[in-house]
Design a protein around this motif. Structure first.
Motif, PDB file in Angstrom:
ATOM      1  N   THR A   1     -12.739  -0.505   2.191  1.00  0.00           N
ATOM      2  CA  THR A   1     -13.695   0.594   2.197  1.00  0.00           C
ATOM      3  C   THR A   1     -15.125   0.120   1.990  1.00  0.00           C
ATOM      4  OG1 THR A   1     -11.995   2.065   1.303  1.00  0.00           O
ATOM      5  CG2 THR A   1     -14.280   2.810   1.157  1.00  0.00           C
ATOM      6  N   ASN A   2     -15.354  -0.654   0.966  1.00  0.00           N
ATOM      7  CA  ASN A   2     -16.716  -1.061   0.613  1.00  0.00           C
ATOM      8  C   ASN A   2     -17.202  -2.270   1.388  1.00  0.00           C
ATOM      9  OD1 ASN A   2     -16.935   1.011  -1.246  1.00  0.00           O
ATOM     10  ND2 ASN A   2     -16.189  -0.228  -2.950  1.00  0.00           N
ATOM     11  N   ASP A   3     -16.299  -3.190   1.688  1.00  0.00           N
ATOM     12  CA  ASP A   3     -16.711  -4.409   2.381  1.00  0.00           C
ATOM     13  C   ASP A   3     -15.522  -4.980   3.150  1.00  0.00           C
ATOM     14  OD1 ASP A   3     -17.770  -6.759   3.281  1.00  0.00           O
ATOM     15  OD2 ASP A   3     -18.520  -7.453   1.350  1.00  0.00           O
ATOM     16  N   PRO A   4     -15.427  -4.699   4.449  1.00  0.00           N
ATOM     17  CA  PRO A   4     -14.296  -5.195   5.241  1.00  0.00           C
ATOM     18  C   PRO A   4     -14.174  -6.714   5.254  1.00  0.00           C
ATOM     19  CG  PRO A   4     -15.501  -3.494   6.433  1.00  0.00           C
ATOM     20  CD  PRO A   4     -16.330  -3.835   5.235  1.00  0.00           C
ATOM     21  N   ASP A   5     -15.299  -7.418   5.099  1.00  0.00           N
ATOM     22  CA  ASP A   5     -15.253  -8.879   5.112  1.00  0.00           C
ATOM     23  C   ASP A   5     -14.779  -9.455   3.782  1.00  0.00           C
ATOM     24  OD1 ASP A   5     -16.147  -8.965   7.729  1.00  0.00           O
ATOM     25  OD2 ASP A   5     -18.250  -8.987   7.134  1.00  0.00           O
ATOM     26  N   ASN A   6     -14.872  -8.675   2.722  1.00  0.00           N
ATOM     27  CA  ASN A   6     -14.414  -9.110   1.397  1.00  0.00           C
ATOM     28  C   ASN A   6     -13.557  -8.005   0.788  1.00  0.00           C
ATOM     29  OD1 ASN A   6     -16.016 -11.743   0.869  1.00  0.00           O
ATOM     30  ND2 ASN A   6     -17.575 -10.299   1.579  1.00  0.00           N
ATOM     31  N   PRO A   7     -12.350  -7.826   1.306  1.00  0.00           N
ATOM     32  CA  PRO A   7     -11.502  -6.708   0.868  1.00  0.00           C
ATOM     33  C   PRO A   7     -10.965  -6.904  -0.543  1.00  0.00           C
ATOM     34  CG  PRO A   7     -10.270  -8.144   2.336  1.00  0.00           C
ATOM     35  CD  PRO A   7     -11.686  -8.657   2.330  1.00  0.00           C
ATOM     36  N   LEU A   8     -10.565  -5.800  -1.135  1.00  0.00           N
ATOM     37  CA  LEU A   8      -9.947  -5.821  -2.451  1.00  0.00           C
ATOM     38  C   LEU A   8      -8.429  -5.817  -2.285  1.00  0.00           C
ATOM     39  CD1 LEU A   8     -10.157  -5.484  -5.586  1.00  0.00           C
ATOM     40  CD2 LEU A   8     -10.123  -3.003  -5.184  1.00  0.00           C
ATOM     41  N   ILE A   9      -7.761  -6.779  -2.893  1.00  0.00           N
ATOM     42  CA  ILE A   9      -6.294  -6.836  -2.833  1.00  0.00           C
ATOM     43  C   ILE A   9      -5.737  -5.823  -3.821  1.00  0.00           C
ATOM     44  CG2 ILE A   9      -4.260  -8.286  -3.136  1.00  0.00           C
ATOM     45  CD1 ILE A   9      -5.964 -10.705  -2.481  1.00  0.00           C
ATOM     46  N   LEU A  10      -4.923  -4.893  -3.326  1.00  0.00           N
ATOM     47  CA  LEU A  10      -4.420  -3.803  -4.141  1.00  0.00           C
ATOM     48  C   LEU A  10      -3.028  -4.095  -4.695  1.00  0.00           C
ATOM     49  CD1 LEU A  10      -5.448  -0.724  -1.942  1.00  0.00           C
ATOM     50  CD2 LEU A  10      -6.701  -1.733  -3.866  1.00  0.00           C
ATOM     51  N   ARG A  11      -2.751  -3.484  -5.814  1.00  0.00           N
ATOM     52  CA  ARG A  11      -1.389  -3.465  -6.349  1.00  0.00           C
ATOM     53  C   ARG A  11      -0.677  -2.248  -5.783  1.00  0.00           C
ATOM     54  NH1 ARG A  11      -4.547  -3.695 -10.883  1.00  0.00           N
ATOM     55  NH2 ARG A  11      -3.845  -1.586 -11.436  1.00  0.00           N
ATOM     56  N   TYR A  12       0.607  -2.377  -5.524  1.00  0.00           N
ATOM     57  CA  TYR A  12       1.403  -1.237  -5.063  1.00  0.00           C
ATOM     58  C   TYR A  12       2.877  -1.543  -5.301  1.00  0.00           C
ATOM     59  CZ  TYR A  12       2.843  -3.829  -0.880  1.00  0.00           C
ATOM     60  OH  TYR A  12       3.394  -4.751  -0.024  1.00  0.00           O
ATOM     61  N   ASP A  13       3.716  -0.553  -5.154  1.00  0.00           N
ATOM     62  CA  ASP A  13       5.157  -0.712  -5.354  1.00  0.00           C
ATOM     63  C   ASP A  13       5.745  -1.457  -4.153  1.00  0.00           C
ATOM     64  OD1 ASP A  13       7.847  -0.539  -5.825  1.00  0.00           O
ATOM     65  OD2 ASP A  13       7.838   1.599  -6.321  1.00  0.00           O
ATOM     66  N   ARG A  14       5.996  -2.734  -4.298  1.00  0.00           N
ATOM     67  CA  ARG A  14       6.454  -3.568  -3.189  1.00  0.00           C
ATOM     68  C   ARG A  14       7.876  -3.226  -2.727  1.00  0.00           C
ATOM     69  NH1 ARG A  14       3.638  -8.005  -1.569  1.00  0.00           N
ATOM     70  NH2 ARG A  14       1.646  -8.337  -2.621  1.00  0.00           N
ATOM     71  N   GLN A  66       5.527   9.565   5.856  1.00  0.00           N
ATOM     72  CA  GLN A  66       6.064   9.689   4.504  1.00  0.00           C
ATOM     73  C   GLN A  66       6.041   8.347   3.777  1.00  0.00           C
ATOM     74  OE1 GLN A  66       9.864  11.419   5.637  1.00  0.00           O
ATOM     75  NE2 GLN A  66       9.310  13.387   4.721  1.00  0.00           N
ATOM     76  N   VAL A  67       6.475   7.297   4.470  1.00  0.00           N
ATOM     77  CA  VAL A  67       6.534   5.985   3.835  1.00  0.00           C
ATOM     78  C   VAL A  67       5.135   5.443   3.556  1.00  0.00           C
ATOM     79  CG1 VAL A  67       7.287   3.604   4.119  1.00  0.00           C
ATOM     80  CG2 VAL A  67       8.768   5.455   4.869  1.00  0.00           C
ATOM     81  N   VAL A  68       4.230   5.591   4.527  1.00  0.00           N
ATOM     82  CA  VAL A  68       2.862   5.117   4.333  1.00  0.00           C
ATOM     83  C   VAL A  68       2.200   5.858   3.179  1.00  0.00           C
ATOM     84  CG1 VAL A  68       0.555   5.063   5.360  1.00  0.00           C
ATOM     85  CG2 VAL A  68       2.524   4.305   6.686  1.00  0.00           C
ATOM     86  N   THR A  69       2.404   7.158   3.115  1.00  0.00           N
ATOM     87  CA  THR A  69       1.831   7.946   2.023  1.00  0.00           C
ATOM     88  C   THR A  69       2.384   7.499   0.684  1.00  0.00           C
ATOM     89  OG1 THR A  69       1.520   9.868   3.459  1.00  0.00           O
ATOM     90  CG2 THR A  69       1.579  10.266   1.086  1.00  0.00           C
ATOM     91  N   GLN A  70       3.702   7.267   0.631  1.00  0.00           N
ATOM     92  CA  GLN A  70       4.331   6.820  -0.608  1.00  0.00           C
ATOM     93  C   GLN A  70       3.788   5.461  -1.029  1.00  0.00           C
ATOM     94  OE1 GLN A  70       8.559   6.226  -0.316  1.00  0.00           O
ATOM     95  NE2 GLN A  70       8.877   6.177  -2.526  1.00  0.00           N
ATOM     96  N   LEU A  71       3.639   4.560  -0.070  1.00  0.00           N
ATOM     97  CA  LEU A  71       3.125   3.215  -0.358  1.00  0.00           C
ATOM     98  C   LEU A  71       1.692   3.289  -0.879  1.00  0.00           C
ATOM     99  CD1 LEU A  71       3.674   0.040   1.737  1.00  0.00           C
ATOM    100  CD2 LEU A  71       1.365   0.659   1.101  1.00  0.00           C
ATOM    101  N   VAL A  72       0.865   4.072  -0.191  1.00  0.00           N
ATOM    102  CA  VAL A  72      -0.545   4.177  -0.580  1.00  0.00           C
ATOM    103  C   VAL A  72      -0.696   4.840  -1.944  1.00  0.00           C
ATOM    104  CG1 VAL A  72      -2.729   5.313  -0.005  1.00  0.00           C
ATOM    105  CG2 VAL A  72      -1.424   4.144   1.771  1.00  0.00           C
ATOM    106  N   LYS A  73       0.087   5.896  -2.187  1.00  0.00           N
ATOM    107  CA  LYS A  73      -0.014   6.623  -3.451  1.00  0.00           C
ATOM    108  C   LYS A  73       0.389   5.758  -4.645  1.00  0.00           C
ATOM    109  CE  LYS A  73      -0.948  10.962  -1.999  1.00  0.00           C
ATOM    110  NZ  LYS A  73      -1.984  11.868  -2.510  1.00  0.00           N
ATOM    111  N   SER A  74       1.194   4.729  -4.382  1.00  0.00           N
ATOM    112  CA  SER A  74       1.609   3.848  -5.478  1.00  0.00           C
ATOM    113  C   SER A  74       0.576   2.760  -5.777  1.00  0.00           C
ATOM    114  CB  SER A  74       2.950   3.186  -5.134  1.00  0.00           C
ATOM    115  OG  SER A  74       2.785   2.192  -4.112  1.00  0.00           O
ATOM    116  N   SER A  75      -0.517   2.740  -5.002  1.00  0.00           N
ATOM    117  CA  SER A  75      -1.515   1.683  -5.134  1.00  0.00           C
ATOM    118  C   SER A  75      -2.677   2.108  -6.025  1.00  0.00           C
ATOM    119  CB  SER A  75      -2.054   1.288  -3.755  1.00  0.00           C
ATOM    120  OG  SER A  75      -2.963   2.272  -3.277  1.00  0.00           O
TER     121      SER A  75
END
Length: 315
Positions: free
Chosen positions: A120-133, A46-55
């Protein structure tokens, strides 16, 4: 009289100071409860889903946040690897559903820095996501998810990495992994050579019949097992223009390790160098989403490009 007045002023200031301190303490306590609520009823999922959905994960722009689901694929001491997936019905019969999971993204949550990365696209150069901290502040994901062993390991104890499903593979864009002898000749032509399984003495077979006339067909480096009219791919080489498609994406002798990151980012990141002389790199893929099957798929790379794919099973 003046002494009494001074004493009265001191008492007044003292009372106001105590009142102010109590008010400040009360405010701090309320704020602390707002920031870190004690909630023992929520689950890791539940928490992981909530965190991911806010990103702003990439998968949401392609599939929408209502279709994409999240699950912890691996829990390490420093980070969580999160699989994003959608569920599709691949049944050709509208009256009988056949639901399968398809990975559409991979995230990493670093618990110390609380960074959420899209790999997803490049594990060596990941994208830093925004999410509800606030979600990460309110819940200790390390403790919350540590007991969820079903999400991090299968019943066989394998770490859940990337999965390659047989039903999503087409050999030379036409054949499934299992087909008939006539299909073999239509697509690949006549075999280069044929040998009886009993002469090869394999420790495990695909059809598991132990029939005396079961054979291996060899063609352009690839090996196919037969039982009666049935044929199955055991080892497939990307030679002489041979290729596979996986979910419509072509993999052939020109496919690079970088290309494979888009399909199997975790497997590519955990690749192993198996043959020092030949410089063959190996990525390992599970064959089912539940991790029930003992075997797995090995894909070899030479000079950075796909060479062959092999279905491996323990003896």
């Amino acid at each position: 009289m003046s002494r009494i007045a001074v004493f009265f002023v001191l008492v007044l200031f003292s009372c106001q100071g105590q009142s102010t301190n109590k008010a400040q303490q009360k405010t701090d306590t309320v704020d602390a409860k707002i920031i870190v609520p004690k909630n023992n009823t929520v689950s890791c999922e539940q928490v992981v889903t909530q965190l991911v959905k806010s990103s702003n994960a990439i998968a949401f722009s392609q599939f929408g946040d209502t279709l994409v689901q999240a699950a912890v694929a691996y829990l390490g001491p420093e980070k969580l690897t999160i699989k994003l997936y959608v569920i599709n019905d691949i049944s050709e019969n509208p009256l009988e559903k056949r639901l399968v999971e398809h990975a559409v993204g991979w995230l990493e949550f670093h618990q110390k820095t609380r960074q959420l990365l899209d790999i997803t696209n490049d594990p060596d150069n990941p994208l830093i996501l925004r999410y509800d901290r606030r979600i990460a502040q309110e819940h200790d994901l390390s403790k919350l998810c540590s007991s969820t062993t079903a999400m991090t390991k299968s019943s066989k104890g394998h770490t859940l990495w990337d999965v390659m499903l047989d039903e999503d593979i087409k050999f030379n864009g036409k054949l499934d992994r299992f087909f008939t002898r006539s299909d073999f000749e239509k697509v690949f032509g006549r075999p280069d050579s044929i040998r009886l399984l009993k002469d090869e003495s394999p420790c495990v077979t695909i059809f598991d019949t132990e029939a005396p006339d079961d054979k291996y067909l060899y063609k352009s480096g690839s090996r196919f097992e037969t039982s009666g009219d049935r044929v199955a791919v055991e080892e497939f080489w990307f030679l002489n223009g041979n290729f596979i498609t996986y979910n419509g994406i072509r993999i052939d002798a020109n496919t690079t390790m970088q290309d494979m990151k888009r399909l199997f980012p975790t497997a590519v990141r955990e690749r192993q160098e198996m043959d020092k002389a030949g410089k063959l790199w190996l990525i390992t893929l599970l064959q089912d989403n539940e991790g029930i099957l003992d075997g797995h798929i090995k894909m070899y790379f030479k000079d950075g490009k796909a060479q062959s794919i092999h279905w491996w099973s323990p003896c």
